[in-house]
Design a protein around this motif. Structure first.
Motif, PDB file in Angstrom:
ATOM      1  N   TYR A 326       0.842  -1.196   0.000  1.00  0.00           N
ATOM      2  CA  TYR A 326       0.000   0.000   0.000  1.00  0.00           C
ATOM      3  C   TYR A 326       0.878   1.248   0.000  1.00  0.00           C
ATOM      4  O   TYR A 326       1.767   1.387   0.847  1.00  0.00           O
ATOM      5  N   PHE A 357      -1.811  -1.503  -4.044  1.00  0.00           N
ATOM      6  CA  PHE A 357      -2.861  -0.523  -3.832  1.00  0.00           C
ATOM      7  C   PHE A 357      -2.286   0.879  -3.677  1.00  0.00           C
ATOM      8  O   PHE A 357      -1.334   1.086  -2.912  1.00  0.00           O
ATOM      9  N   VAL A 359      -3.456   4.264  -2.174  1.00  0.00           N
ATOM     10  CA  VAL A 359      -4.469   4.726  -1.226  1.00  0.00           C
ATOM     11  C   VAL A 359      -4.411   6.249  -1.218  1.00  0.00           C
ATOM     12  O   VAL A 359      -3.367   6.840  -0.927  1.00  0.00           O
ATOM     13  N   ARG A 386      -4.571  -1.363  -7.856  1.00  0.00           N
ATOM     14  CA  ARG A 386      -5.927  -0.918  -7.561  1.00  0.00           C
ATOM     15  C   ARG A 386      -5.904   0.368  -6.737  1.00  0.00           C
ATOM     16  O   ARG A 386      -4.926   0.684  -6.072  1.00  0.00           O
ATOM     17  N   TYR A 387      -7.032   1.075  -6.808  1.00  0.00           N
ATOM     18  CA  TYR A 387      -7.187   2.350  -6.105  1.00  0.00           C
ATOM     19  C   TYR A 387      -8.081   2.137  -4.885  1.00  0.00           C
ATOM     20  O   TYR A 387      -9.195   1.606  -4.997  1.00  0.00           O
ATOM     21  N   LEU A 388      -7.588   2.543  -3.709  1.00  0.00           N
ATOM     22  CA  LEU A 388      -8.346   2.423  -2.474  1.00  0.00           C
ATOM     23  C   LEU A 388      -8.617   3.825  -1.932  1.00  0.00           C
ATOM     24  O   LEU A 388      -7.717   4.470  -1.387  1.00  0.00           O
ATOM     25  N   THR A 414     -12.021  -1.814  -3.268  1.00  0.00           N
ATOM     26  CA  THR A 414     -11.089  -1.080  -4.125  1.00  0.00           C
ATOM     27  C   THR A 414     -11.594  -1.048  -5.547  1.00  0.00           C
ATOM     28  O   THR A 414     -12.558  -1.734  -5.909  1.00  0.00           O
TER      29      THR A 414
END
Length: 418
Positions: A326, A357, A359, A386-388, A414
């Motif tokens: 992250y 991720f 964030v 991925r985008y959180l 996400t």
């Protein structure tokens, strides 16, 4: 002006032929860039030290100062002056880290807006003794965006334009930069996209090698200068207001790292906190409380130092493999985080990863998507980063910690970016 440029370009001892066209000048760009990256690495890892002498910064600045045709004495601004306690990046850890962030952002970014934004951010901190002399480092990262800077160049600019630039102020440097860009655009056919050329001209004029041609009116020159300076200060004020508003509305970077720490421990993983963040205060303790003190990754792993600086890692408790990574991108450039992700993605244990991720605040999704679309980051994109959003993490973290296990609950909140 054209006559001056023609004469200057043909002068074997002027900076155009002796420095700008010098083959060694071009070779220095790569080595200086590598040296600046080393400075960033050492600051992030806490290994930079508390002195200029013997530091990685001294090595880089010395390689610049060796180009004596224009940069003689470039190291003076970075030498520690004990009576004045300047430049205040040796004894003050927070200022040192801010300096590292400036360099890191400028190493990774590619646009004028990002470079100027990084300069405005360091200017807001008002670090004693850390002024526009730093532009000489930034020039070797972005020669078409940032011109070189020293006393002779300022004197030459004032002589050519009738401005009254003063040394030591970032806002005046940025206003001078606007004038340099305008002057360079007007005579680009005799200069270059590389602002080193016009920097050399200003140096030779400011050093007295050539007299400045007569100007039409001092009043008009001063009007232009004052307008440039007012515009720079207005832009800086707007940027400062935006950052203040972001800090008031968003959760802090450390707080979000703490959420990810607690969540990782709750769903069954060991957690690693970035080596340079683990001692940050959080609540009654420190951010690294309850986390791994040593990252169980082979010392031969490519990019290990960068991987150790990823904000939060979740690791399998039995095998020690990295399962998820992250990067928390609060208000700063996302470039450095993506680059660290890339180092991890290119490592030997990439097949064990279940998630990468980014964030960030809810409103930064478009920016994140844009940057991941860059060809340089295609390898990270291939791994389905991925985008959180902060909002999803804040709303769901307690439920996931209470009822969840493994990566599935996190994946569910996400968003796929590519």
């Amino acid at each position: 002006m054209v006559q001056l440029l023609d004469r200057w370009r043909g002068d074997a001892n002027g900076t155009y032929r002796s420095w700008f066209l010098w083959e060694e000048r071009l070779k220095n760009f790569r080595s200086i860039r590598r040296g600046i990256q080393q400075i960033v690495t050492e600051i992030c890892a806490g290994n930079f030290g508390t002195a200029y002498r013997g530091s990685s910064l001294e090595t880089v600045v010395h390689s610049i100062a060796e180009q004596r045709q224009i940069f003689r004495g470039a190291d003076h601004a970075f030498l520690w002056k004990p009576k004045l306690r300047i430049p205040d990046i040796y004894e003050n850890p927070d200022n040192q880290k801010a300096f590292g962030r400036l360099l890191d952002t400028c190493v990774c970014c590619s646009t004028e807006q990002q470079v100027i934004g990084a300069i405005q951010e360091i200017d807001r901190m008002a670090i004693k003794g850390l002024g526009p002399a730093v532009a000489n480092l930034l020039y070797f990262l972005h020669p078409t965006i940032i011109p070189p800077f020293n006393t002779a160049i300022v004197n030459g600019y004032n002589a050519l334009t009738g401005a009254k630039v003063k040394l030591g102020r970032w806002d005046e440097f940025l206003a001078m930069r606007q004038g340099v860009l305008s002057l360079n655009a007007q005579f680009r056919h005799l200069l270059s996209n590389d602002l080193g050329a016009i920097g050399g001209l200003l140096f030779d004029v400011g050093g007295g090698r050539y007299p400045a041609p007569p100007r039409d009116t001092n009043e008009e020159a001063m009007r232009i200068w004052e307008a440039d300076l007012a515009r720079v200060r207005e832009e800086a004020a707007k940027a400062n207001k935006a950052i203040v508003e972001a800090r008031e509305s968003d959760h802090t970077h450390t707080e979000v790292q703490g959420w990810l720490r607690d969540l990782g421990l709750a769903v069954g993983y060991d957690v690693w906190i970035a080596a340079n963040d683990r001692n940050r205060p959080l609540g009654p303790g420190k951010l690294g409380d309850g986390c791994l003190e040593r990252l169980p990754v082979p010392s031969t792993t490519p990019g290990l130092e960068a991987i150790r600086l990823i904000d939060v890692l979740w690791l399998d408790r039995s095998s020690g493999r990295i399962i998820a990574a992250y990067e928390v991108e609060h208000t700063t450039s996302i470039y450095s985080g993506i680059v660290r992700m890339l180092d991890l993605a290119l490592g030997e244990d990439v097949h064990a990863l279940e998630g990468l991720f980014l964030v960030a605040p809810d409103g930064r999704e478009d920016e994140v998507r844009t940057q991941l679309g860059r060809p340089a980051f295609s390898r990270v994109a291939d791994l389905k980063v991925r985008y959180l959003p902060y909002g999803e993490l804040k709303s769901n973290r307690e439920a996931i910690a209470r009822f969840g296990h493994g990566m599935k609950p996190i994946q569910a909140i996400t968003r796929q970016l590519v």
